[in-house]
Write an enzyme that holds these catalytic residues in place. Structure first.
Site, short mmCIF file in Angstrom:
data_model
loop_
_atom_site.label_atom_id
_atom_site.label_comp_id
_atom_site.label_asym_id
_atom_site.label_seq_id
_atom_site.Cartn_x
_atom_site.Cartn_y
_atom_site.Cartn_z
N ARG A 149 38.42 12.97 30.28
CA ARG A 149 38.61 13.25 28.77
C ARG A 149 38.62 11.91 28.01
NH1 ARG A 149 43.17 14.71 27.30
NH2 ARG A 149 43.73 12.97 28.85
N HIS A 205 39.80 22.60 31.45
CA HIS A 205 39.43 22.96 32.63
C HIS A 205 38.30 24.10 32.62
CE1 HIS A 205 43.84 21.62 33.52
NE2 HIS A 205 43.07 20.77 34.05
N SER A 262 47.26 19.58 30.39
CA SER A 262 48.23 20.38 30.65
C SER A 262 49.76 20.10 30.33
CB SER A 262 48.27 20.78 32.29
OG SER A 262 47.08 21.20 32.61
N LYS A 291 56.33 17.87 43.55
CA LYS A 291 56.55 17.78 42.01
C LYS A 291 57.08 19.21 41.54
CE LYS A 291 52.24 16.62 40.57
NZ LYS A 291 51.21 16.74 39.78
#
Lengths: 161, 161, 161, 161, 161, 161
Positions: free
Chosen positions: A89, A16, A127, A40
């Site tokens: 990515r 990031h 992450s 979440k």
């Protein structure tokens, strides 16, 4: 041109950070926007994630950090951002990202979504993988900024941390 | 920020035009760069492709068109462009584009490659498909700008063209 | 409902035959349509390919074989076919097929393109691979129908053939 | 030929409706089958989903709606359906769909699974995205049929709904 | 266990070398096999490619280099190799490689095909890209071994080479 | 050369068994390693999964089974394994597997990750699909070894089991 770089950043990784740094050289202003949907179960609170991001971008003048509980396109409209930036990515991200981009564009047609490829050096960092690794006391040095590394070690009670 | 938008544009399609228009609203200056490697057998000459692009972008002030026979990263360095823009039409393009991006970045590390998703309305248009279609006298209206449509009809001797 | 099953069938493989047989049980009439664009250098002539397909589908009442030099959507309109069938061999085909489907649908909006997955037993067979294999005198038995096997062996002068 | 079109339809979207309408023109009878596995936490009950689907397909004579708690291949066998239809929204769906198709075919070899590409206009709509959007009071008009839109607004207590 | 590592190696890149070195630590014997089909127009002759590979693997005791004009599975059988190794550079290679593996396994069922992921540092290097780059006098240092770099510069008449 | 073949094996399928058998012919020693992270809710306990794997590999001399609650790369280092084997079932697995491989290699650079393609006959079998199938009393014979089939039928109370 002002861009927003939305994400959950739970936690922010070196991948990031790499995208933020590079974007800050391309655009006039980069606003990193932490989505806080309250639904979440995140590892770090929105406030903690904001602190991480502020610390690691402290040296970059044209970057600021915000938290929102709105739809990201509504937030973009509110702050007058016309470009939304997404890091990708390699191939695995792209299908999902493309779909999300189209959905966002259908909700807010003036927005432009731009994809910036992650530096290959960071392309394996996600992450959720970092968190899983930390949960088993794996070595996260080099994957996340030092302040995040420290927080992960505390959170997961690394021996000697 | 100045960006270059490289391609072979043989011929330019409405998908290309859509990316150019949107990029012109995001970046200060967009330079459309036609690669003229002299090796590939193109349908239209670099000069013809330049004329098409100049005609269809005539109304957009911050767009200009150039031709180069250099490696695109060498050209970018020469004109001082720090951002290279690529349109991506859904998933099928992305693997190749990502690889090309990484290759270019390894040759010229300061450059940033940014991907802009093609509008779904145009995502099925590929120059080579348009040419194949035209070769069989198919209907290319709506796929390419009018000046290109006309040129294709002449080139492939459409009945009544 | 009548469907067309277009392709180059150069040569027809057991994978093609498998799709044709299964389609003949789903649809009222299946028309196998050989594209003869006159541009590509095919291994077998359109006439030879038609003979192969007629021989191997001789026992299936509702299958017929045709050759066209038109755009396939124009052919579909001419013969009043509303459904175009495509076999898909796992993921690798799908991106291309999807794009082709969208292009065809934009040219002839009433047509429906339907994909039928190839039986895993046949999913590695591609006409071009068969030809490459035969060129090096590899074993093509089981990959193509007997009449095609024989023709390949003659064409590539297998020892003892 | 009778086909079944299985799914969870939680809720049905305009993309689903588009596939159903087009399938109803290709096949003699289309049975939309709602899977009710009792395990997943769905947003709408099987009964509600059935009502939505019945309302939005009310005008199409050869479509009916059913609910099953059986394996879909067992249901197909029970009702004598030989074709199972799946909508595919670009590449991202296809890997999963292909695998599911092969699994189902191994359980019930006579069944044929056919894929119908979603109209690009609808290809970004996924039930789960619609629900997430509605949870944040986003604009779902145009993504789902009116009766579903209304139900979502009630369920998620849109202001003024 | 003896493995063969087949390819066209036209020319060998640092990515190839990386796979060979790593494979030599996993397997007892690694035979690099250059396919010489006599059909494709290669940049370097099979003999030149053999010399490159012999030079760059000179220090690795358990690696040898061979050329074959047979089908690779026939060659594997002849030399008694039971494992065929393939390097895979991220997702883009894999579809093709998987298909090729299945085809080879259907021709020679005892063979095992194993994939070794390319080191990310090398994953953007493809022989054909290197050649295209060299054709335009781009910088190939770091992409290919020194002896190949030199040969490319001679072949493409780099200024000052 | 000793390899480890890590996984959750919840439960082991015929696809896993196929990879193990083939790997046992390529490598000197194969250690099947069951990850027991204590976090995921598994269907079978690590102990049960170990018993399944020991039963189905009882006849293969150079295979042994172990359970670990460590990171797999830490386990590999501890037992001195230099090669980690992963089965890949067509394209759908590969993106994730590749990413995992790169992550593991960054944690333990000496390890080599090798991918072995699943036999097409088994390529649609995924432990989670088997479990979902069993939950609905579907036919799992042929997808899993007999001892696993029996255990699934007991666990999910198949009528007559």
């Amino acid at each position: 041109m002002k861009v927003i770089f939305p994400g959950s950043f739970d936690p922010p990784t070196n991948g990031h950070l790499n995208v933020i740094e590079r974007a800050s050289r391309v655009f006039d202003e980069v606003e990193v926007v932490i989505g806080d949907n309250g639904e979440k179960t995140n590892l770090f609170s929105a406030e903690e994630r904001k602190e991480f991001l502020e610390e690691i971008t402290a040296d970059i003048d044209n970057v600021k950090v915000a938290v929102t509980d709105s739809l990201i396109v509504d937030y973009a409209q509110k702050v007058g951002a016309k470009v939304m930036l997404r890091g990708v990515r390699a191939l695995t991200d792209f299908g999902y990202e493309f779909e999300l981009a189209m959905m966002n564009k259908s909700l807010y047609p003036e927005i432009e979504i731009m994809f910036m490829p992650t530096d290959p050096k960071y392309f394996v960092i996600r992450s959720s993988s970092v968190n899983e690794l930390a949960r088993m006391h794996g070595r996260v040095k080099g994957l996340v900024p030092p302040c995040v590394e420290e927080a992960l070690k505390k959170k997961f009670k690394y021996p000697g941390a």
